[in-house]
Each structure stands twice: as C-alpha cells, then as structure tokens.
Write an enzyme that holds these catalytic residues in place. Structure first.
Site, mmCIF file in Angstrom:
data_model
loop_
_atom_site.group_PDB
_atom_site.id
_atom_site.type_symbol
_atom_site.label_atom_id
_atom_site.label_comp_id
_atom_site.label_asym_id
_atom_site.label_seq_id
_atom_site.Cartn_x
_atom_site.Cartn_y
_atom_site.Cartn_z
ATOM 1 N N GLY B 18 27.436 57.532 90.504
ATOM 2 C CA GLY B 18 27.422 56.357 91.368
ATOM 3 C C GLY B 18 28.119 56.594 92.692
ATOM 4 N N GLY B 20 28.766 54.156 94.995
ATOM 5 C CA GLY B 20 29.236 52.889 95.550
ATOM 6 C C GLY B 20 30.701 53.001 95.972
ATOM 7 N N GLU B 180 26.682 32.764 101.429
ATOM 8 C CA GLU B 180 26.353 33.477 102.663
ATOM 9 C C GLU B 180 24.853 33.486 102.925
ATOM 10 O OE1 GLU B 180 30.297 36.395 102.653
ATOM 11 O OE2 GLU B 180 28.475 37.041 101.651
#
Lengths: 448, 448
Positions: B18, B20, B180
């Site tokens: 990963g 991220g 948002e």
C-alpha cells in the site's frame, strides 16, 4: 435561396456542428450578428489539440489544454446562444433539420458544419485496436496509461525478451504530431523516468518513429526536415523513413519489411474527415472532405457551409488548403461574416483567402522549427517562440498560468507532473503470450 | 522470532503493501535503516484523498492531488528501494511470501500491511452500481462525469419531470467527505454553472445530504455540527438527519421513508477495511479491520505489522484509533522505528500512542470547522487555515503552486477549471425510462 423563417423573436437560427477551432471561431464571430446560435458537440469541451501529445506523454493534465465550451462562449439564459452535448447522426437538407442521437432534431436556417477530422488507417481500421491514435482527451489518457504501464510491467517481468518488447515504442507518422510524440517520449524515458526504476534502465527504451515518405515534417523546408531527423536521432529516437506500415497486430507492427515486436504502437498518420459527406450525399475528396466553393457553401445548398478539416476549399494556387487550426479559424470567421451580411442586407465578403501567419512544430526540449513565409527558424530560439505562441493561443486565462508553471517546473527539473495511470491496470497482450503466473517461482526481487 | 535470512548484500527485506499515507510514511522512515524495501501498490500514484472531492466536483485535476509513488520516494537503481505496480492476492505466513496477481510471489523478512479502506454499503454491495463511492481518481472522474452530464442532459430534455430528476443530487454520508461533496456541489450548481445554460437554471438544482444519525460531522463538537448544518442550508443544501438509506436502485434512492427519483446518488458513508484479515485468517472488528497489538503486530506473527485504516489499534482510552490519515502516518513511522531497532539491536520503541494535532473539515466557500484539542474554530478563519494546511500537506512542490493558482483563480471568479466530461457520454438510466428518440418531434430549440 429560400426565405428565412422567423423564430419567436424574429431572429433566424444558425446551427454549428462542432466545437473545435472552426466552430468556436464562427460562434464567436456571430455573437454580434442578428441571429440565434445553437452549437452542437459530442463533447462538452473545446480541445487545444496542438498540445494533446503533452497529455499523452504525462507533461500536462487534460484540464490544462481543454475548456468547457459553455464557459468559453459565455452561454447563458439571456444570450442568443445555446450549446447542446449530443452526437449528430445526419442532416435533412429538405426539412432543414439536424438529427441527433439522443434528442429530437434541431431546425436551422443556416448550418455550419465544422465536424473536424480523425487519423486515417488507410483502409485498415482493424489496426486501430492495436495502435490507438491521438485525437481526444480519452485517447491521450489511454496512451499515457499504456506508456507508463509498459515501464511498470517491464520493471517486474523477468524474461529479457518480454522486457525488451515492453520497452519498445513505435510512433507512426512523421508529421508534427508524430515528431512531437516521439520527442516527448524520448524525454520521458531518457530524463524523467531515468531514476525511477530498480530493475530496468528506462533510458535504454527504444523509440522508433516511422514515416512512409522520405522526410519528416514535409510541410517545412528540406533543411528543417533534415534538422528534425538529426535532433531526434541525438535524443535517441530511431527514425525510419520510406517505411510505410504494412501490418499492425497484437504485439507487433511491420513497416518497410521490418517486424518489431511491441504492444506499444501509437498512430499519428493520415487525415480523414469526419464522415459528413455521407450526411449530404455530397462529393468528397480522397480524405473524405466535402468539396465546397470559395464561400464554403455546399453545392446546391447555399444555406449550408462546411469549414475546417471537414471541407476541401481550393486556394488561389488550385490546391486545397491544408487541415490546420488557423485555416479552420479563419474560415469560421469568414462564414460568420457571410451570414451576418445576408441577415443585414450588407454586401457579402468575397471568396475565402487563407492568411498564412506561419507554422511551427516542436521536437523536444530546446528544439523546434518554424516557418513564416520566407523566414525559416530552428533550434532553441524557435523552441522559445513555440512555447510563447502556444501558451498565448491557449484559451482561458487560468490555463496559461498553470501551463507556464508546469512547463517551467518541468524544464528546471526534467520532471513530468502528470505521470498518472488511471483506468484499468491491464496492458494489451504482448507477442508471444507471457508465461502464466502459476509457473513463476518465488524470487529474490532485488537480486534479478 | 525467527532468524533474519540475509539477502545478497546482507540486508533483510521489508515489504510494504500500500502506497497511501501509512505505507509511504513507513517507506520514508525506513530509508535510513539497514534494510531493503519493496513497496507494492495496485496504482502507480499516491493519492491525497482529503482533496479527492475537489476532483469529483471539477475544481482540481487528478494530477493536482496525486503524485507517482516512484517520484515521491526517489526510487532508483542505486537505492535500496523498489516499487511494484501489482495487486496483492494473499500472504503465505509460513513461507513469508506475498502473492501477486500478475507476477511471482515476493519474499519478505518483515511485512507492513497498509492496504487502507473503502466505503461500506452496509451489506448492500448491489447499491454500489447505482451509487458510486469516492475513493480513487477513477471514482472521482466518474462522479465528475455523471454530475456534469446530468446538467447537459437536463438542458436538452423537454419533459419537466425528467429534468427535475436529472437536477436532483443525493450525497449519502454526513462525515467530512459527504459534507465537503455536498458543499462543493452546491457551489458548482449555484455559482460556477449558473450562467452556462439556456433552458435550465442550474441554481435550481436540488442537493440533498443524507445522514443516518442525528448530526453531521459527529467527530466535531455539537456547536460545530449545528454550524455545519446551518452553513449547508444557507448554501441551499437540504440536510436530512436520522435518515438511514433503505434502498438504492436504478434512478432512485429511499431514505428515512422518503423516495427520491434521481440517477445521481453518490456514496460517502461507512468505512470498511480492505479485506486483509482474510489473507491471515485473523480476527477483525466489525469494519473488517485486523485487530493488532499496541506495536501493530499481527498476533502470533511478530514479523507482520498492520497499520492505518486496515488495522484496529486500541488507544489508552480503550477505544480503537479512528481511520484518519495522521493516524496512519504516525503508525507507519512507529513501525519503521520498531523494525530499524530490531535490525540494529537497539531498544525498540514502546506501544504506539497517537498524537492528535487536530482535525478539520471544509463546508464550502469561506466556511470550515477545525478542532484542535480544546480549541474549536469555525467560519472564514477556519477555512483559510484549512486551505493553508491542505496545500502544505500536498506532496510535491509543483502541486502546491498549481493548486494555489487554481484555488485563488476560482475564488476570485467562481469558475471551476476542470469541468471536463471524459469517458462515455452516456448517463445511467433514470426512472421511469425516458421516451424513445423516435417519438420526439422537431422542436424550436430556443422557444422551450
């Protein structure tokens, strides 16, 4: 000519097909005329095609070179202008209707067809599946995906033959787009990606530019064509002249008797008009362009105009004008002036004459050529000029700043900011088929 | 603990799954440790997820919020770091192998799993086809495509019911992303697109934010939650609290007993870890997160660590840490320190403690909330702070400048620069089915 039917407010309706350089230019020039304008495009954006190769090679983002047509034209409830996102399927010349794929037909009093062109596979449309061309934003992000994925796959495969195939890139077509693509790919491989991988040397990638005739950039001078060949060779691009493509299939391309195994073939050759001649049953030249008169009117239908890449308009030298953005723009403005004169009863402008301000093509970092009448320039100066002219032409203030920032940053650092793989992480098949995963043994990844 | 097998140069191999926030943080912290690092991700880019909604609402371009993992980490032939683009299909804990979809397995001495999470459809995965969620760049451009196409279709349809359905947008989830999204969509409809159309008033679009519990932004104070509701209502967003979603199908969504007909449903609710617990046969909490100890070690396998959204790590208050980027980052650095200490024989760091610097969420133009320990801020000041913090966090110098230019330009002009429809120009079906094209009569387009 038929009488002009009134709309609700008495203003006749001009329908424009296509939001490229020609259509946009016509719409803008008609803003002050006593007409209502309907512009139809199958995409919601106007695309600055001369920089599309920079999206395909990860230098710019799609939004840097495209603007929403609505935003550019300032459409709105109060204006005499509307924009439809739809695909034209045909035109009924008798009833003066444009038929659309999704919605009911649109009636017109005057029609301007600015539908543009695509690349031509010279009668081999089956090649397209293996050699995508570069015409839309989707094409560009697809080509970017394929280029970047090829390096990623090469990093992880162990078979050296397979790695060699993955790191071979073939660009077909020695016109401006092909030259620009090949140069930008050489920069990507040999500078931008150079330090990025552990198991491969991206600088060792083969980039081959294939052209059927005996020179690149045939619209430029012989000296400029030779300079282009030389500059590309210095950048590590293998240029193959007199090498027409004979076949493209899964994982290979054959040209000039040579077969190259690669899944990475990109097509930037030939020009073929969008099939508008079929809508009218009209005469077309061998590129499919509708033959129109010097006022760009469809023969027998003075209320229909065809402009830009879709039209064959003969210049004073007896040759048709080339398929270039400035030609389309000037034709759009000219047709708009003809229509405006008809509406106001003023004398109509005469036949169209293209005013040639010159043409340019860039080869790579610090190298370009330009031809302005008798002036021919090349090298660093031409490259700076190219950059200024193209940023100047970019539609919309924001894009200019962002593009300048991006370019300057890349020039300083050799980095390309848009190296994103979006969409499926699968590559097209290479040739011969790769080994199945199950056969591969565990490996010491850093030792290979 | 097993002995550490040597690689060719004697340095053990750490595999990170990963790229991220957690994985990148671990890779960076391991740069100075005597190990070799292999990072595996199924995408080639690190994504700054907190701004993903701005891509979905046409404010930023994908390249503005994503950077190539290779570029960020400075991979290269000389470094002890390699990056693989591939998908992990499982882990063999006995043989210490990570199995990949395309390539042979990768051997590890230490494994860090930072595979992240996705949105949860609460057991109704069939809803996903009708209500896409916002997790990847492809998700964001797909949602952008759907939003912009809905306005384009509404401009051309004649049936007022159909137009009403097309101009209804439902966002599911009252957390930061949902808030948002709803705020940005209200801006898009009521400011950016306001002047763009001839037949519809985009400002009349309905935007509904749906939340199952009785407040928005439940991680913030009650006063901030109430302020958020109020600010969204002022922007024209309809907020529906205590309205769990009961059904989503083609062209409709049902929540809190109410059915809304729309093809535009976007999902930003729930958190569900990537299914890594299944690789290990390990215990997971109800969000699918692997339960690990305070050193993030997999029980019974001290050479395997799980961090970030994929891990359930209990804090000193007995509750698991939330799925937030800063938690993942700090865990990545902590695990790297543990591994580095093991390799050098120094004393290992103690249990992980999250240092909470605060959290923020933006609502729309000039409105945001922030919570920093006992300090709670809201309004314009919070919004400026939010912008500075987020640009500061954006990885890569170029992105910061470009994002600032874009934001400032949009703030001045209300324009959103990335209003591009890419991909297919088809919309998902609305409900009930639209009339067939053949039934539609010719129309006077500007008179409707």
């Amino acid at each position: 000519m038929q009488a002009i039917p009134d709309t609700r407010d008495g203003r006749p309706r001009v329908v424009i097909i296509g939001g490229g350089f020609g259509g946009l230019s016509a719409a803008r020039a008609l803003a002050s005329a006593p007409v209502r304008v309907t512009l139809i495009d199958r995409r919601n954006h106007h695309l600055f095609q001369p920089l599309l190769y920079q999206v395909a090679t990860a230098a710019l983002s799609p939004a840097d070179i495209a603007v929403p047509i609505r935003g550019v034209l300032g459409t709105g409830r109060e204006e005499g202008l509307e924009v439809f996102l739809d695909e034209v399927t045909g035109v009924d010349l008798e009833k003066r209707l444009v038929n659309l794929r999704t919605d009911g037909p649109v009636a017109y009093d005057r029609l301007i067809v600015a539908a543009g062109s695509r690349y031509s596979y010279f009668g081999h449309d089956e090649w397209q599946a293996h050699a995508p061309s570069l015409k839309s934003l989707d094409d560009a992000t697809e080509i970017r995906r394929r280029i970047l994925l090829a390096f990623e796959r090469a990093e992880t495969v162990k078979d050296p033959e397979e790695r060699r195939r993955l790191l071979t890139f073939v660009v077909v077509g020695g016109g401006p787009t092909g030259v620009e693509m090949a140069g930008a790919m050489a920069e990507l491989a040999k500078a931008t990606l150079r330090q990025d991988f552990s198991h491969i040397d991206p600088a060792g990638a083969r980039i081959i530019l294939v052209e059927a005739i005996d020179e690149l950039l045939s619209a430029f001078t012989d000296s400029q064509s030779a300079y282009t060949c030389e500059a590309l060779s210095k950048m590590g691009v293998e240029v193959r002249l007199k090498s027409p493509v004979e076949a493209v299939g899964p994982g290979f391309v054959r040209f000039g008797g040579e077969t190259v195994e690669t899944p990475n073939v990109f097509w930037c050759a030939g020009v073929q008009a969008e099939p508008v001649a079929g809508w009218f049953g009209a005469a077309a030249d061998k590129q499919g362009r509708v033959v129109v008169d010097a006022q760009m009117r469809l023969p027998g239908h003075p209320d229909v105009f065809v402009i830009g890449d879709a039209a064959s308009v003969t210049g004073p030298d007896g040759k048709p004008y080339p398929a270039l953005a400035p030609v389309a723009k000037q034709q759009g403005a000219h047709v708009a002036a003809i229509i405006a004169a008809e509406m106001t009863g003023e004398p109509a402008p005469g036949p169209f004459r293209y005013r040639d301000w010159g043409t340019m093509a860039t080869i790579g970092r610090s190298a370009a050529v330009g031809k302005f009448g008798k002036f021919a320039v090349k090298g660093f100066f031409a490259w700076v000029l190219w950059g200024l002219v193209h940023v100047g032409y970019l539609v919309g203030f924001r894009n200019r700043i962002v593009v300048l920032v991006n370019w300057f940053w890349q020039w300083l650092t050799y980095r390309k900011g848009a190296r994103l793989i979006t969409g499926s992480p699968r590559l097209p098949p290479t040739h011969p088929p790769r080994k199945l995963r199950d056969e591969a043994p565990a490996r010491s990844t850093l030792d290979s």
